[in-house]
Design a protein around this motif. Sequence first.
Motif, mmCIF file in Angstrom:
data_model
loop_
_atom_site.group_PDB
_atom_site.id
_atom_site.type_symbol
_atom_site.label_atom_id
_atom_site.label_comp_id
_atom_site.label_asym_id
_atom_site.label_seq_id
_atom_site.Cartn_x
_atom_site.Cartn_y
_atom_site.Cartn_z
ATOM 1 N N PRO A 77 97.140 42.330 37.951
ATOM 2 C CA PRO A 77 96.079 42.027 37.554
ATOM 3 C C PRO A 77 94.912 41.708 38.294
ATOM 4 N N THR A 78 95.501 40.808 39.649
ATOM 5 C CA THR A 78 93.595 40.497 40.521
ATOM 6 C C THR A 78 93.465 41.578 41.742
ATOM 7 N N ALA A 79 94.739 41.999 41.601
ATOM 8 C CA ALA A 79 94.992 43.498 43.133
ATOM 9 C C ALA A 79 94.515 44.804 42.171
ATOM 10 N N PHE A 80 94.727 44.899 41.063
ATOM 11 C CA PHE A 80 93.786 46.532 40.608
ATOM 12 C C PHE A 80 92.439 46.879 40.615
ATOM 13 N N VAL A 81 92.513 48.378 41.712
ATOM 14 C CA VAL A 81 91.010 48.399 41.789
ATOM 15 C C VAL A 81 91.303 50.399 40.525
ATOM 16 N N PRO A 82 90.632 50.628 39.851
ATOM 17 C CA PRO A 82 91.154 50.984 38.794
ATOM 18 C C PRO A 82 89.563 52.392 39.562
ATOM 19 N N HIS A 83 90.003 53.990 39.248
ATOM 20 C CA HIS A 83 89.670 54.900 39.854
ATOM 21 C C HIS A 83 87.948 54.955 38.348
ATOM 22 N N GLY A 84 87.185 54.403 38.907
ATOM 23 C CA GLY A 84 86.089 54.607 38.683
ATOM 24 C C GLY A 84 85.199 54.262 37.821
ATOM 25 N N ARG A 85 84.326 53.551 37.460
ATOM 26 C CA ARG A 85 84.032 52.099 36.759
ATOM 27 C C ARG A 85 84.326 52.789 35.169
ATOM 28 N N PHE A 86 84.067 51.662 34.542
ATOM 29 C CA PHE A 86 84.099 51.653 33.262
ATOM 30 C C PHE A 86 82.793 50.573 32.164
ATOM 31 N N ASP A 87 82.730 50.801 31.465
ATOM 32 C CA ASP A 87 81.794 50.706 30.849
ATOM 33 C C ASP A 87 81.667 49.193 30.093
ATOM 34 N N ALA A 88 83.071 49.170 30.552
ATOM 35 C CA ALA A 88 83.481 46.966 29.567
ATOM 36 C C ALA A 88 84.844 47.317 30.679
ATOM 37 N N ALA A 89 84.907 45.433 30.575
ATOM 38 C CA ALA A 89 86.014 44.726 30.903
ATOM 39 C C ALA A 89 86.760 44.262 30.379
ATOM 40 N N VAL A 90 87.704 43.278 30.077
ATOM 41 C CA VAL A 90 88.286 42.395 29.196
ATOM 42 C C VAL A 90 89.188 41.565 29.907
ATOM 43 N N VAL A 91 88.710 40.134 30.126
ATOM 44 C CA VAL A 91 90.071 39.359 31.120
ATOM 45 C C VAL A 91 89.884 38.544 30.525
ATOM 46 N N ARG A 92 91.216 37.721 30.688
ATOM 47 C CA ARG A 92 91.960 36.689 29.825
ATOM 48 C C ARG A 92 91.217 35.098 30.759
ATOM 49 N N LEU A 93 90.918 34.428 29.990
ATOM 50 C CA LEU A 93 90.660 33.079 31.483
ATOM 51 C C LEU A 93 91.313 32.855 32.016
ATOM 52 N N PRO A 94 92.427 32.414 31.173
ATOM 53 C CA PRO A 94 93.749 32.261 32.314
ATOM 54 C C PRO A 94 93.926 33.115 34.552
ATOM 55 N N LEU A 95 92.894 33.644 33.590
ATOM 56 C CA LEU A 95 93.512 35.196 34.877
ATOM 57 C C LEU A 95 92.379 34.483 36.066
ATOM 58 N N LEU A 96 91.124 34.696 35.086
ATOM 59 C CA LEU A 96 89.728 33.811 36.307
ATOM 60 C C LEU A 96 90.034 32.095 36.486
ATOM 61 N N ARG A 97 90.724 31.445 35.902
ATOM 62 C CA ARG A 97 90.848 30.896 37.026
ATOM 63 C C ARG A 97 91.879 30.273 37.876
ATOM 64 N N GLN A 98 92.746 31.319 37.608
ATOM 65 C CA GLN A 98 92.582 31.543 38.646
ATOM 66 C C GLN A 98 93.131 31.949 40.058
ATOM 67 N N VAL A 99 91.627 32.876 40.344
ATOM 68 C CA VAL A 99 91.718 32.921 41.640
ATOM 69 C C VAL A 99 89.894 33.156 41.589
#
Length: 139
Positions: A77-99
Motif C-alpha cells: 500500500p505504501t508503493a501502490f500507484v493507481p491508474h487515474g485519480r480517485f474521488d476519495a482515499a481511505v488509509v489506516r493511521l498505522p500505515l501513515l505512521r510507518q512512512v
Amino acid sequence: MPDLTEDALRRSGIKRSMRVLDLQCGTGEASLLIARLTGYCGLVVGVDRSAEAVDAAERRATLAGCCYWTRFVTADPTAFVPHGRFDAAVVRLPLLRQVKRVTFLRLSDCVRPGGILLVLGKPAGDVDSILHRFGSRLS
C-alpha cells in the motif's frame, strides 16, 4: 474497525458513483461498506500486501453481490500507484505512521483536487501535525 459505519462514511462525503481507493484494506470490511454507498456505478479498489487477505476480500465481495464494482489488489500500500485519480482515499493511521509524510504526498497524487482523504484510526503525537498540513493541501 468497530467505529466505522455507513453513516460515518456518508458524513465523510462518500456517496454514490464515487471512485474510492482503500489502502491496507485487509479482508475488505471497509471496502464493502464503501461499495454499498458507491453502488454499481462507482468503483472501490482495495489494496493490501497480504494475498490471503485479498483472497478473503474477493470472496466477501462476491458473497455481498458487489464484486463487479469492487476490486482488490495484492500490493504494498505504501508503493501502490493507481491508474487515474480517485474521488476519495481511505488509509489506516498505522500505515501513515510507518512512512509518514511520504505517503501523504503520494496520496495527494492519488486523489483528485477537492477529493476526500479518510484516515481510520486515532491520531496521536507527531502524526497530528502531518494530518493538519496535508488536509489543507487537498482543498
